[in-house]
Design an enzyme around this catalytic site. Sequence first.
Site, PDB file in Angstrom:
ATOM      1  N   TYR A 144       2.822   7.660  66.367  1.00 30.63           N
ATOM      2  CA  TYR A 144       1.807   6.857  67.048  1.00 30.63           C
ATOM      3  C   TYR A 144       1.437   5.929  65.987  1.00 30.63           C
ATOM      4  CZ  TYR A 144      -2.753   5.150  68.927  1.00 30.63           C
ATOM      5  OH  TYR A 144      -3.738   4.342  69.223  1.00 30.63           O
ATOM      6  N   ASP A 239       4.139   3.876  58.061  1.00 34.89           N
ATOM      7  CA  ASP A 239       3.039   4.071  58.576  1.00 34.89           C
ATOM      8  C   ASP A 239       2.316   5.111  57.779  1.00 34.89           C
ATOM      9  OD1 ASP A 239       1.445   4.169  61.807  1.00 34.89           O
ATOM     10  OD2 ASP A 239       0.661   4.157  59.901  1.00 34.89           O
ATOM     11  N   LYS A 267      -7.981   4.245  57.716  1.00 31.96           N
ATOM     12  CA  LYS A 267      -8.516   5.682  57.599  1.00 31.96           C
ATOM     13  C   LYS A 267      -9.388   5.755  56.299  1.00 31.96           C
ATOM     14  CE  LYS A 267      -5.875   7.917  61.293  1.00 31.96           C
ATOM     15  NZ  LYS A 267      -6.777   7.985  62.536  1.00 31.96           N
TER      16      LYS A 267
END
Length: 426
Positions: A144, A239, A267
């Site tokens: 994702y 990613d 994050k």
Amino acid sequence: MNRTRSVAAFELAQRLMPGGVNSPARAFGAVGGSPVFIDRAEGAYLYDIDGNRYVDYIGSWGPMILGHGHPEVVAAVERALHRGTSFGAPTEAESELAARIIDAVPSIEKVRLVSSGTEATMSAIRLARGYTSRDCLVKFAGNYHGHVDSLLVAAGSSAATLGAPNSPGVTVGSSSDTLVLQYNDVEHLEDAFAAHGDRIAAVILEPVVGNMGVVVPTPEFVAAANRLARQHGTLLICDEVMTGFRVAFGGAQSLLGIEPDLTTLGKIVGGGLPVGAYGGRAEIMNHVLPAGKVFQAGTLSGNPLATAAGCATLRLLKEQPPYERLERLSARLADGLQRAAEEAGVPHTLARVGSMMTLFFHPGPIQSWREASQCDVQRFARFFWGLLDRGHYLPCSQFEALFVSAAHSEADIDATAAAAAEAFRA
Ligand code: KE4
């Protein structure tokens, strides 16, 4: 546990916001029941609006590696707050955060700050397409990368079959250049490059997957991704929104020998405030406006409060690295969870890289979405609630990673392991 106020709050929230949440993962859809509404957090603990305390293994889905409310992060944000919350003009704090990212990740020579992981991946993909003048994109099932139209794509029937939208509102046009392959499947990747190699702008992957549960790439898969991207002039996008500064200070690429052309972050780089970033070699990044012609912009990119939290967090991770402590605590938790599952005779396998891990309700091995999708999600849901009712808060989906923070104690870990054993016996 009494959660009457959370239940009432959720009923109201559902009348105000779609599904009562601002991100679907929080709605407990995968485990059933009503989500817990949080009042505050401190260190390793969440406190809900009914006054219940939970040992927190969500960590805001990754950012809170230092634990909640670290005094030096709070102080940095407070100092920034009193100087102003947003200017729409450059600040030195943005340069400090950029410098800290470049210092930590050798493959990044220049970086652009944005406000979310999705913005980072969306921008990196646009940059890869602009830099290569190619359209095609390769991603992997179970990976994702945020809610980017070109990545909300279902797998095609074979490696060479371009994808189709997997969400209403995503057009065929925006998904038809995307190939969805199986993670850790070297043959699939070779077939895709054989069929489309000269059209592939980028391959984007999670270097350690967190979003189908934790799945580690095989050395053969890493070598193939590096090799095929080089051979075909394709950019490799790592990613590291979840793994960046999580599995190591230099991210998963520093552990696995992946050689990305671009890296996306999020994050932890914001320390719990909204920061995303994408970066790579200067000769690629210099194609981004206003240095180059690839458009990307953002009102709150590099926001003073967010960069203050990010700089404080990365400073602490560099000056007082928690990774050895995180490794000890995480290994202890993994052992406790595995022992509990074994004693209960529950088919399981546990995957862990540093302080991110997943207990799969599947005998394993799990190397791709093919296996992950076979997990006993009902059994996971019962386990999730068994732990939650005992005051231990795991991510509310089988297909997520749990996170240990530097604020967790051995006593917390042992209490979670004991609660897991009770939950399995219940
Ligand atoms: P955000 O746009 O949510 O900041 O980042 C998107 C993203 C990109 N890349 C990776 C590897 C990610 O894990 C994410 C977001 N992760 C999810 C949890 N698996 C965020 C939780 C949520 O969507 O609420």
